[in-house]
Structures are given as structure tokens and as C-alpha cells.
Design an enzyme around this catalytic site. Structure first.
Site, PDB file in Angstrom:
ATOM      1  N   GLY A  48       0.860  -1.179   0.000  1.00 39.16           N
ATOM      2  CA  GLY A  48       0.000   0.000   0.000  1.00 39.16           C
ATOM      3  C   GLY A  48       0.891   1.221   0.000  1.00 39.16           C
ATOM      4  N   GLU A  49       0.730   2.059   0.981  1.00 40.17           N
ATOM      5  CA  GLU A  49       1.572   3.256   1.092  1.00 40.17           C
ATOM      6  C   GLU A  49       2.070   3.352   2.526  1.00 40.17           C
ATOM      7  OE1 GLU A  49       3.777   6.322   0.411  1.00 40.17           O
ATOM      8  OE2 GLU A  49       2.206   6.587   1.905  1.00 40.17           O
ATOM      9  N   SER A  50       3.367   3.197   2.698  1.00 38.80           N
ATOM     10  CA  SER A  50       3.893   3.000   4.050  1.00 38.80           C
ATOM     11  C   SER A  50       3.721   4.226   4.940  1.00 38.80           C
ATOM     12  CB  SER A  50       5.362   2.590   3.992  1.00 38.80           C
ATOM     13  OG  SER A  50       6.120   3.567   3.312  1.00 38.80           O
ATOM     14  N   CYS A  80       6.186  -5.299   0.424  1.00 37.76           N
ATOM     15  CA  CYS A  80       6.318  -3.952  -0.132  1.00 37.76           C
ATOM     16  C   CYS A  80       6.185  -2.877   0.959  1.00 37.76           C
ATOM     17  CB  CYS A  80       5.344  -3.764  -1.287  1.00 37.76           C
ATOM     18  SG  CYS A  80       5.861  -2.459  -2.407  1.00 37.76           S
ATOM     19  N   ARG A 141       6.214   0.218  -7.390  1.00 41.27           N
ATOM     20  CA  ARG A 141       6.896   1.282  -6.627  1.00 41.27           C
ATOM     21  C   ARG A 141       7.591   0.690  -5.391  1.00 41.27           C
ATOM     22  NH1 ARG A 141       2.231   3.488  -7.828  1.00 41.27           N
ATOM     23  NH2 ARG A 141       1.424   3.468  -5.712  1.00 41.27           N
ATOM     24  N   HIS A 181       4.980  -8.336  -4.483  1.00 38.06           N
ATOM     25  CA  HIS A 181       3.585  -8.621  -4.111  1.00 38.06           C
ATOM     26  C   HIS A 181       3.160 -10.020  -4.539  1.00 38.06           C
ATOM     27  CE1 HIS A 181       2.244  -4.469  -3.100  1.00 38.06           C
ATOM     28  NE2 HIS A 181       3.227  -4.139  -3.910  1.00 38.06           N
ATOM     29  N   GLU A 183       0.792 -11.671  -3.490  1.00 38.54           N
ATOM     30  CA  GLU A 183      -0.668 -11.797  -3.343  1.00 38.54           C
ATOM     31  C   GLU A 183      -1.419 -11.483  -4.634  1.00 38.54           C
ATOM     32  OE1 GLU A 183       1.227  -9.529  -2.086  1.00 38.54           O
ATOM     33  OE2 GLU A 183       0.325  -7.545  -2.289  1.00 38.54           O
TER      34      GLU A 183
HETATM   35  N1  GLN Z   1       6.161   2.962  -2.431  1.00 36.36           N
HETATM   36  C1  GLN Z   1       5.220   2.522  -1.447  1.00 36.36           C
HETATM   37  C2  GLN Z   1       5.595   3.060  -0.061  1.00 36.36           C
HETATM   38  O1  GLN Z   1       6.568   3.691   0.105  1.00 36.36           O
HETATM   39  C3  GLN Z   1       5.110   1.012  -1.390  1.00 36.36           C
HETATM   40  C4  GLN Z   1       4.440   0.509  -2.639  1.00 36.36           C
HETATM   41  C5  GLN Z   1       3.687  -0.771  -2.442  1.00 36.36           C
HETATM   42  O2  GLN Z   1       3.415  -1.236  -1.344  1.00 36.36           O
HETATM   43  N2  GLN Z   1       3.256  -1.299  -3.558  1.00 36.36           N
HETATM   44  O3  GLN Z   1       4.901   2.811   0.869  1.00 36.36           O
END
Ligand code: GLN
Length: 209
Positions: A48-50, A80, A141, A181, A183
Site C-alpha cells: 500500500g503506502e507506508s 512492499c 513502486r 507482491h 498476493e
Molecule cells: N512505495 C510505497 C511506499 O513507500 C510502497 C508501494 C507498495 O506497497 N506497492 O509505501
């Protein structure tokens, strides 16, 4: 009775992890609250987005409970953004982002470069996939692991290209992390690897005991 594995459900691709875990034959449940955390045998931190997830860990008052549970031995798997949250040090993050300090690794966020938003690669993965039957890994990403502490086992590295040799899967005791990923591919081998850690069937060396 089969194990119960939670997926931290604050943000990110929660549903895909729940489905992959269920397909491995365990009970898979979303975890948003402390009492839900205490009912699971293992925890997945999804992609997701950390930085968003780190904020939500604070908002939901889950930062300290999750950190303590993993420190006290709860098996955890981060993919990720989940890998970033588990790390002890993060490069290229926001100064206010928190992390769980559960794995002695330094990760670099968005390491593969912004122009390469997403790509796939075939990986060898210790104890999971070899040259004859590699793992198709999807990177979105993604971070890479810049360096690991002495007790951290490297399970997979990039085989070729500009990032050849970069570390993309690691394990220390019962904490596992991948840059990619699993999943989203339908290949259950990494989830099964984590299920085996949770059920005690997978030793530290990555062999089934
Ligand atoms: N770039 C995202 C982050 O910094 C991670 C990307 C992902 O989980 N697919 O959280």
C-alpha cells in the site's frame, strides 16, 4: 485446528492477502484493533503506502501493540509497504513516518526509480523457488533492501538488470519481508512459506522440518 493469520487492515491490498492465506488453508481475518491482534497466530502487513499506513497505525492506536506483539514473537510478513514498516531504518521516507523496527534491515523506498512504476521479474527464492521453477514477482513502486544485519537471512535477490544483486526478500527468525507482491499473482508459495513459519513447520534455514 488450523492457524489464524491476520492481515493488518488499515490501508492497502488487504483482500488479496486474505484470499491468498485462505487458499493456503488457514483462517484469515482482517486486523484493525488490538483485541483482533491478540486473536491471531501471525500477522501480514500488506502493500500500500507506508507513510499512510504508519499514520493510521497511530490513529488506530495500533503502533505500540503491533510493535510489542512482533517483538514478543508474533510471526509477521510484510510485503512492499509492509516491508518498509517492519524495517529498522528507512531511506527516502518522510521525516514524520514511523516504523516498527522489527527487522534489522535498511530499506530504500521507491528504490527502483519513479520512471519504473511497476515491473515483473522471475526470482529464485531460498526454500521456495529455484531456477527450474522460479517465482514470478510483481514489483509496484517497490523498495529494496539496502543492507541487512548479521542475523538476517537473504532469501532472494534481483537476478539481472540495473538492480542485479539487490536484496528483495529477507527473513529473521519468524519475521519475513518481500519487496514484491505475491498476493497478486495466484502463486501461493510465499504465503505457504509464511504459513509454515506460523505453524512451526519451517525452520530458520528455510527448510521444512
Ligand atoms: N512505495 C510505497 C511506499 O513507500 C510502497 C508501494 C507498495 O506497497 N506497492 O509505501
Amino acid at each position: 485446528m488450523s492457524a489464524t493469520i491476520g492481515v493488518l487492515a488499515l490501508q492497502g491490498d488487504v483482500r488479496e492477502h486474505l484470499d491468498a492465506l485462505s487458499a493456503c488453508g488457514v483462517r484469515a481475518v482482517p486486523v484493525r484493533r488490538e483485541r483482533e491482534l491478540h486473536a491471531v497466530d501471525g500477522l501480514v502487513l500488506p502493500g500500500g503506502e507506508s507513510t499512510t499506513m504508519s499514520k493510521l497505525l497511530d490513529v488506530f492506536e495500533m503502533y505500540e501493540p503491533v510493535r510489542t506483539a512482533i517483538r514478543d514473537g508474533l510471526p509477521a510478513y510484510g510485503s512492499c509497504a509492509g516491508m518498509i514498516l517492519l524495517a529498522s531504518q528507512i531511506l527516502d521516507t518522510r521525516p514524520d513516518a514511523t516504523h516498527l523496527d522489527a527487522l534489522d534491515i535498511t530499506v530504500r523506498r521507491n528504490a527502483f526509480g519513479r520512471q519504473v512504476e511497476s515491473f515483473e521479474a522471475d526470482l529464485e527464492f531460498t526454500g521456495v523457488a529455484d531456477d527450474d521453477d522460479p517465482l514470478r514477482a510483481v514489483f509496484i513502486r517497490a523498495p529494496w533492501v539496502e543492507s541487512v544485519g548479521p542475523d538476517v537471512q537473504v532469501l532472494a535477490t534481483m537476478p539481472e538488470g540495473p538492480a542485479a544483486g539487490r536484496i528483495v526478500a529477507v527473513r529473521h527468525d519468524d519475521v519475513l519481508a518481500t519487496s514484491f507482491h505475491p498476493e497478486v499473482t495466484g502463486d501461493l508459495r510465499v504465503h505457504q512459506y509464511f504459513v509454515d513459519i506460523v505453524t512451526g513447520r519451517r525452520t530458520r534455514e528455510g527448510r521444512a522440518s
